[in-house]
Motif scaffolding. Sequence first.
Motif, PDB file in Angstrom:
ATOM      1  N   PHE B   4       0.839  -1.206   0.000  1.00  0.00           N
ATOM      2  CA  PHE B   4       0.000   0.000   0.000  1.00  0.00           C
ATOM      3  C   PHE B   4       0.870   1.251   0.000  1.00  0.00           C
ATOM      4  O   PHE B   4       2.045   1.199   0.345  1.00  0.00           O
ATOM      5  CB  PHE B   4      -0.960   0.032   1.199  1.00  0.00           C
ATOM      6  CG  PHE B   4      -0.278   0.091   2.554  1.00  0.00           C
ATOM      7  CD1 PHE B   4       0.169   1.283   3.081  1.00  0.00           C
ATOM      8  CD2 PHE B   4      -0.109  -1.063   3.307  1.00  0.00           C
ATOM      9  CE1 PHE B   4       0.786   1.324   4.326  1.00  0.00           C
ATOM     10  CE2 PHE B   4       0.516  -1.036   4.548  1.00  0.00           C
ATOM     11  CZ  PHE B   4       0.961   0.168   5.062  1.00  0.00           C
ATOM     12  N   THR B   5       0.259   2.350  -0.426  1.00  0.00           N
ATOM     13  CA  THR B   5       0.904   3.661  -0.373  1.00  0.00           C
ATOM     14  C   THR B   5       0.075   4.526   0.556  1.00  0.00           C
ATOM     15  O   THR B   5      -1.149   4.483   0.505  1.00  0.00           O
ATOM     16  CB  THR B   5       0.966   4.272  -1.784  1.00  0.00           C
ATOM     17  OG1 THR B   5       1.791   3.432  -2.596  1.00  0.00           O
ATOM     18  CG2 THR B   5       1.536   5.676  -1.760  1.00  0.00           C
ATOM     19  N   PHE B   6       0.737   5.238   1.433  1.00  0.00           N
ATOM     20  CA  PHE B   6       0.004   6.139   2.334  1.00  0.00           C
ATOM     21  C   PHE B   6       0.730   7.478   2.412  1.00  0.00           C
ATOM     22  O   PHE B   6       1.922   7.528   2.698  1.00  0.00           O
ATOM     23  CB  PHE B   6      -0.111   5.551   3.743  1.00  0.00           C
ATOM     24  CG  PHE B   6      -0.738   6.520   4.715  1.00  0.00           C
ATOM     25  CD1 PHE B   6      -2.113   6.681   4.753  1.00  0.00           C
ATOM     26  CD2 PHE B   6       0.042   7.311   5.542  1.00  0.00           C
ATOM     27  CE1 PHE B   6      -2.695   7.604   5.615  1.00  0.00           C
ATOM     28  CE2 PHE B   6      -0.538   8.237   6.411  1.00  0.00           C
ATOM     29  CZ  PHE B   6      -1.911   8.373   6.448  1.00  0.00           C
ATOM     30  N   LYS B   7      -0.004   8.533   2.124  1.00  0.00           N
ATOM     31  CA  LYS B   7       0.542   9.882   2.311  1.00  0.00           C
ATOM     32  C   LYS B   7      -0.631  10.796   2.625  1.00  0.00           C
ATOM     33  O   LYS B   7      -1.633  10.779   1.898  1.00  0.00           O
ATOM     34  CB  LYS B   7       1.258  10.355   1.044  1.00  0.00           C
ATOM     35  CG  LYS B   7       1.918  11.723   1.209  1.00  0.00           C
ATOM     36  CD  LYS B   7       2.622  12.177  -0.055  1.00  0.00           C
ATOM     37  CE  LYS B   7       3.276  13.535   0.191  1.00  0.00           C
ATOM     38  NZ  LYS B   7       3.900  14.074  -1.032  1.00  0.00           N
TER      39      LYS B   7
END
Lengths: 390, 390
Positions: B4-7
């Motif tokens: 996953f990508t989280f920002k």
Amino acid sequence: MENFTFKNTTDIRFGKDRLETELQAAIAQFGPKVLVTYGGGSIKKSGLYERVIQALAGLDVTELSGIEPNPKIASVRAGQKLVKDNDIDVILAVGGGSVIDASKVIASAKFYDGDPWDLVLDSKKRFAIDQLPVVDILTLAATGTEMNTGSVISNPETKQKLGTGGPNTPSVSFLDPSLTFSVSKWQTAAGSIDIFSHLTEQYFDQKGYENDVRNGLIEGIMRTVIKWAPVALREPDNYDARANLMWASTMALNGLPRTGNVNSWSVHPIEHELSAYYDITHGVGLGILTPHWLDFIYSADTKPYFVSLGRNVWDLAGDDDAVATQTIAKTREWLASLEVPTTLPGVGIETDQDFEAMAKSAVQVNHLDHNAFVKMTVADVRNLLEASMK
Amino acid sequence: MENFTFKNTTDIRFGKDRLETELQAAIAQFGPKVLVTYGGGSIKKSGLYERVIQALAGLDVTELSGIEPNPKIASVRAGQKLVKDNDIDVILAVGGGSVIDASKVIASAKFYDGDPWDLVLDSKKRFAIDQLPVVDILTLAATGTEMNTGSVISNPETKQKLGTGGPNTPSVSFLDPSLTFSVSKWQTAAGSIDIFSHLTEQYFDQKGYENDVRNGLIEGIMRTVIKWAPVALREPDNYDARANLMWASTMALNGLPRTGNVNSWSVHPIEHELSAYYDITHGVGLGILTPHWLDFIYSADTKPYFVSLGRNVWDLAGDDDAVATQTIAKTREWLASLEVPTTLPGVGIETDQDFEAMAKSAVQVNHLDHNAFVKMTVADVRNLLEASMK
């Protein structure tokens, strides 16, 4: 609930097989001149070094190797020279907490003309200057540095190990759990204890406790570490174990678990003294001290914290007093199960000759006598160190 | 665990008494021309409007009022004209989810020359253009829009209520729990149910469940809402109740509870049909549908989710089957305790004449027949709506 401010802009790239497709762009957005920092030879042995260098093809790469555990100011000084001499645009830190911690201070040191130890002694100086972007590839689940502004730097000459904050969290953090398959049992245990300690330090707070979202988050991360650390010790290649520990490390110290907190930490500053004097593994030191600290802070006033931990983390049932007492016992038992030493002599500290000096320093550095969750005098810290001898 | 990508870069200013000292700078960093958006007259009655206008002294203020619950595309069109005509630098949204949702789309519409409904129909168009910064002052704990990129916009002409994503979360969100003291019982209950529904939609995911940090976070926020919603209903001025609900709303939908998730949501798209056809309160609609959806997804395969919820959220003990069944009963009981209708006739929907059209649309919009946690056909959705009649 206390007022708080929360902002964390780190771009998290969690998971496997992302470096080949994403690393180049993550670096190049900041410019072509990159300083790659790392520790000993382990990233060369594992093949990670080759993958990184290939992914950076076409960029202008400078290297700083040999950043040690409990990173020393000498590495920061060497990095300062490199970022200035090569007019570096961005730092790529490949390693565990030590490499990333040192890289953050090097990132500030580009914009400082004096000795970077000044920046560690006085974090305010770092907020007055710029900081290079730091991208990291994490190889150890432990410190949480991959999503916060902090670093801990040691100065062997002055026997100091000090925390320092900068203006920015890492810009991009690549968190690939499979890169931690090769982490030794010792470091896996130490890293897991470090995560657990970050959570206990933040959980016990006189105001933060009013924030139930924070409580639930901390309790959930604690359950994660308690469940998966033993699995990772038994099965080092278990992806879900490594993944859960890695995300736990990041989430345990990214600002969210301290929303609404007011107290300063207690166990970390005491352990920093042990590491500064004896260069022991940080997480192992924390594991030795934590149960004694729990004994110290336990009282009628603090019992509700222990009861909540017991019910929500350790699945204990029964009356409050029994649950609270069992919470400490369960914590001690879990720490002991991780197969690292549980006493100071176990890590080679056989004498109490430095305890007075350590206790004085710990109290002074973190204001333990007036801002700790339960206030600690120099004598209290000394007693805690003495208790940790057996 | 899935990659996953989280920002999430939103700057959260949580707590009371911050507008006078912080709002001016939070807006002015983006420029002097600010569009202030709000709903009906409630912020004028409460005195908040005056506080805001005073805090903005010296800036060039334009206003858009009258943004309704279930915000309509007409408001976005009016906002588009204002941001273009006045070359606005930043939008200050003062209100609940509806005002902030509409403001995010207006923020994109400044850079689009066609009808902004195009942007709702096709979110990709928004990622190809710029978006004005949005600062918000939240007055209702519910949707989580204060820390995410989403909006839900209604078009009464086409009977559509659709979600749309943009490139950015709000730049700064002021979350003052005391601004929600005046929220009615009805809206407090509806908001709490909305938060709870965001959590159930994300908890039931075929891959996300492998992420124990995520599980713990969701379970902790659920416990927070379950505990504090009834307190806020009884004591509307209870600061800790309002504070816990507000931070729960923000944390429930800021990206963290869906790290590692793969499935699309189920209950929200069905409720959007109800609101599109009958303009009912979103949270109340979710509360009516949720227990029936839990009945629908319960099976031997999904039992482990219900058991975890039962043990970690509802404090249930006993064998797995009993815990799982009680989890649904407890959820139904808690929803009913919030004193809002629990059937469709309770909100004025007396006929099933539109159910077939609604079911078709819900399945199509959110791919319920192939990407839901438990796949739903048009007939399944129809049955769920029929079950909600009593």
